[in-house]
Design a protein around this motif. Structure first.
Motif, mmCIF file in Angstrom:
data_model
loop_
_atom_site.group_PDB
_atom_site.id
_atom_site.type_symbol
_atom_site.label_atom_id
_atom_site.label_comp_id
_atom_site.label_asym_id
_atom_site.label_seq_id
_atom_site.Cartn_x
_atom_site.Cartn_y
_atom_site.Cartn_z
ATOM 1 N N ARG A 1 37.423 13.739 39.190
ATOM 2 C CA ARG A 1 35.936 14.247 38.707
ATOM 3 C C ARG A 1 35.325 13.330 37.587
ATOM 4 N NH1 ARG A 1 34.331 20.263 39.774
ATOM 5 N NH2 ARG A 1 34.196 20.324 42.222
ATOM 6 N N TYR A 2 34.487 12.488 37.121
ATOM 7 C CA TYR A 2 34.116 12.513 35.666
ATOM 8 C C TYR A 2 32.421 12.530 35.821
ATOM 9 C CZ TYR A 2 32.600 8.056 38.288
ATOM 10 O OH TYR A 2 31.942 6.969 39.259
ATOM 11 N N CYS A 3 32.445 12.195 34.389
ATOM 12 C CA CYS A 3 30.412 12.273 34.300
ATOM 13 C C CYS A 3 30.013 11.456 33.817
ATOM 14 C CB CYS A 3 30.296 13.951 33.463
ATOM 15 S SG CYS A 3 30.863 15.712 33.799
ATOM 16 N N PHE B 1 22.278 13.865 40.841
ATOM 17 C CA PHE B 1 24.317 14.443 39.893
ATOM 18 C C PHE B 1 24.624 14.327 39.015
ATOM 19 C CE2 PHE B 1 23.359 12.988 44.750
ATOM 20 C CZ PHE B 1 24.516 14.366 45.151
ATOM 21 N N ASP B 2 25.608 14.820 38.595
ATOM 22 C CA ASP B 2 26.243 15.076 37.150
ATOM 23 C C ASP B 2 27.451 13.918 36.817
ATOM 24 O OD1 ASP B 2 24.376 17.375 35.796
ATOM 25 O OD2 ASP B 2 25.436 18.401 37.443
ATOM 26 N N GLY B 3 27.689 13.203 38.360
ATOM 27 C CA GLY B 3 29.098 12.942 38.193
ATOM 28 C C GLY B 3 29.288 12.435 40.068
ATOM 29 N N GLN B 4 31.254 11.961 39.222
ATOM 30 C CA GLN B 4 31.191 11.855 40.742
ATOM 31 C C GLN B 4 32.674 12.582 41.212
ATOM 32 O OE1 GLN B 4 29.512 9.687 42.817
ATOM 33 N NE2 GLN B 4 29.009 7.615 41.823
ATOM 34 N N SER B 5 32.705 13.321 42.462
ATOM 35 C CA SER B 5 34.316 13.794 42.565
ATOM 36 C C SER B 5 35.013 12.761 43.932
ATOM 37 C CB SER B 5 33.801 15.507 42.924
ATOM 38 O OG SER B 5 35.131 15.885 43.477
ATOM 39 N N GLN B 6 36.024 12.009 43.540
ATOM 40 C CA GLN B 6 36.541 10.784 44.184
ATOM 41 C C GLN B 6 37.893 11.458 44.664
ATOM 42 O OE1 GLN B 6 36.762 7.965 40.963
ATOM 43 N NE2 GLN B 6 34.731 6.945 41.842
ATOM 44 N N ARG B 7 38.196 10.708 46.023
ATOM 45 C CA ARG B 7 39.780 11.146 46.550
ATOM 46 C C ARG B 7 39.703 9.414 46.675
ATOM 47 N NH1 ARG B 7 42.015 15.808 47.535
ATOM 48 N NH2 ARG B 7 43.704 15.414 49.089
ATOM 49 N N TRP B 8 41.570 8.966 46.158
ATOM 50 C CA TRP B 8 41.503 7.576 46.191
ATOM 51 C C TRP B 8 42.735 7.029 47.006
ATOM 52 C CZ3 TRP B 8 39.836 3.375 42.596
ATOM 53 C CH2 TRP B 8 38.537 3.869 41.959
ATOM 54 N N PHE B 9 42.586 6.081 47.010
ATOM 55 C CA PHE B 9 43.413 5.836 48.180
ATOM 56 C C PHE B 9 44.054 3.818 47.720
ATOM 57 C CE2 PHE B 9 41.059 8.569 50.423
ATOM 58 C CZ PHE B 9 40.877 9.385 51.250
ATOM 59 N N LEU B 10 44.758 4.120 48.501
ATOM 60 C CA LEU B 10 45.601 2.358 47.930
ATOM 61 C C LEU B 10 45.662 1.959 49.114
ATOM 62 C CD1 LEU B 10 47.499 0.864 46.477
ATOM 63 C CD2 LEU B 10 49.468 2.052 46.484
ATOM 64 N N PHE B 11 45.471 0.703 49.020
ATOM 65 C CA PHE B 11 45.566 0.166 50.390
ATOM 66 C C PHE B 11 46.664 -1.213 49.860
ATOM 67 C CE2 PHE B 11 42.205 2.201 51.483
ATOM 68 C CZ PHE B 11 42.645 2.863 52.682
ATOM 69 N N ARG B 12 46.796 -2.539 50.832
ATOM 70 C CA ARG B 12 48.395 -3.294 50.250
ATOM 71 C C ARG B 12 47.286 -4.465 51.322
ATOM 72 N NH1 ARG B 12 54.424 -4.006 49.258
ATOM 73 N NH2 ARG B 12 53.956 -5.877 48.135
ATOM 74 N N PHE C 1 33.268 6.494 30.640
ATOM 75 C CA PHE C 1 33.593 7.517 30.905
ATOM 76 C C PHE C 1 34.061 8.057 32.547
ATOM 77 C CE2 PHE C 1 29.611 5.389 32.558
ATOM 78 C CZ PHE C 1 29.696 5.581 33.773
ATOM 79 N N LYS C 2 34.423 6.409 32.619
ATOM 80 C CA LYS C 2 35.549 6.104 33.945
ATOM 81 C C LYS C 2 36.926 6.608 33.282
ATOM 82 C CE LYS C 2 32.547 4.354 37.219
ATOM 83 N NZ LYS C 2 32.225 3.255 37.845
ATOM 84 N N ARG C 3 37.444 6.383 32.537
ATOM 85 C CA ARG C 3 38.799 6.031 32.098
ATOM 86 C C ARG C 3 39.719 7.302 31.961
ATOM 87 N NH1 ARG C 3 37.625 2.908 26.222
ATOM 88 N NH2 ARG C 3 36.696 0.971 27.205
ATOM 89 N N SER C 4 39.807 8.390 32.165
ATOM 90 C CA SER C 4 40.627 9.245 31.775
ATOM 91 C C SER C 4 41.071 8.982 33.953
ATOM 92 C CB SER C 4 40.128 10.538 31.351
ATOM 93 O OG SER C 4 38.851 11.022 32.085
ATOM 94 N N VAL C 5 39.950 8.769 34.780
ATOM 95 C CA VAL C 5 39.822 8.636 36.209
ATOM 96 C C VAL C 5 41.086 7.524 36.038
ATOM 97 C CG1 VAL C 5 39.266 9.045 37.980
ATOM 98 C CG2 VAL C 5 38.198 10.436 37.191
ATOM 99 N N TYR C 6 40.453 6.679 35.655
ATOM 100 C CA TYR C 6 41.814 5.927 36.620
ATOM 101 C C TYR C 6 43.168 6.074 35.694
ATOM 102 C CZ TYR C 6 37.945 2.688 38.072
ATOM 103 O OH TYR C 6 37.197 2.129 39.000
#
Length: 244
Positions: A131-133, A149-160, A204-209
């Motif tokens: 999550r990030y706000c 919405f206060d922010g995003q709750s993300q599920r991340w996927f790795l593709f090649r 505000f996105k750096r911690s998630v990244y």
């Protein structure tokens, strides 16, 4: 859908991934609170909770997916946002009602990069939602689209990216398909080392990244072991050119 309907997921445990998809309890509760008129809105609109009904005692997050797309040299696709020329990011987008996170990945990938399911190969899914706000002082344009919405709750996927598919990348694909109704999400793109990306995104996105880079880092290391000598040499040449 079975796994065969998704070329990007062929040979992987698609149903196992769907079984593990369970939104956090707080988000599930809030989705049930959305009035019928809003819940049944067309999918091309952002489904929001009316301001008057928004609870004030906790934050409300929009369900979202993030896409980490790498090439044969383990470089990651990043693009410059059209609404903020100073920021780069990986593709991401909201999950529509009735849509699985993996389905959302393929749709967003097509809309934002022009790539389709047959152009990529699924590698890994993040273990948890991240999550990030929103920082509205940093991105004023977000206040109109994500008002409730206060922010995003993300599920991340790795593709090649599959060999030869880079030529299919087209940031204006959705703009062309809609006859100019949908503005391109990005203005330009490039390949970048995963460890360098967190410093290029909005604060505000750096911690998630950073968490995405940490979680997928081991997989990148294992994929590096499989590189042949010619690929390693070309990777070093590409790194030398990008550092100049």
């Amino acid at each position: 859908d079975d796994a065969g309907s998704h070329p990007a997921l062929a040979g992987w445990k698609y149903f196992e991934l769907l079984r593990r998809y369970t939104p956090p309890a707080a988000e599930t509760t809030e989705r049930r609170r959305v009035p019928t008129a809003v819940r049944d809105a067309p999918h091309n609109n952002v489904v929001t909770l009316p301001t008057a009904a928004k609870p004030r005692h906790h934050k409300l997050y929009r369900l979202n997916i993030g896409i980490c797309l790498c090439n044969e040299y383990n470089e990651v696709f990043v693009a410059r946002r059209s609404d903020d020329g100073a920021s780069w990011q990986m593709p991401q987008g909201g999950i529509r009602l009735g849509e699985s996170p993996l389905d959302a990945c393929i749709r967003e990938l097509t809309e934002e990069t022009g790539l389709r399911g047959e152009h990529v190969e699924f590698v890994q899914e993040s273990r948890r939602w991240l999550r990030y706000c929103h920082d509205f002082s940093c991105h004023d344009d977000l206040t109109g689209k994500f008002t409730d919405f206060d922010g995003q709750s993300q599920r991340w996927f790795l593709f090649r990216l599959r060999p030869g598919a880079e030529a299919s990348i087209d940031l204006e694909a959705e703009w062309k398909r809609t006859g100019g109704l949908e503005a391109p999400e990005f203005t330009e793109w490039r390949w970048m080392e995963l460890s360098n990306i967190p410093d290029q995104v909005p604060p505000f996105k750096r911690s998630v990244y950073r968490r995405v880079a940490d979680e997928f880092g081991l997989t990148f290391s294992l994929m590096s072991i499989d590189m042949d000598d010619d690929t390693w040499l070309e990777k070093e040449r590409r790194s030398a050119r990008s550092s100049k």
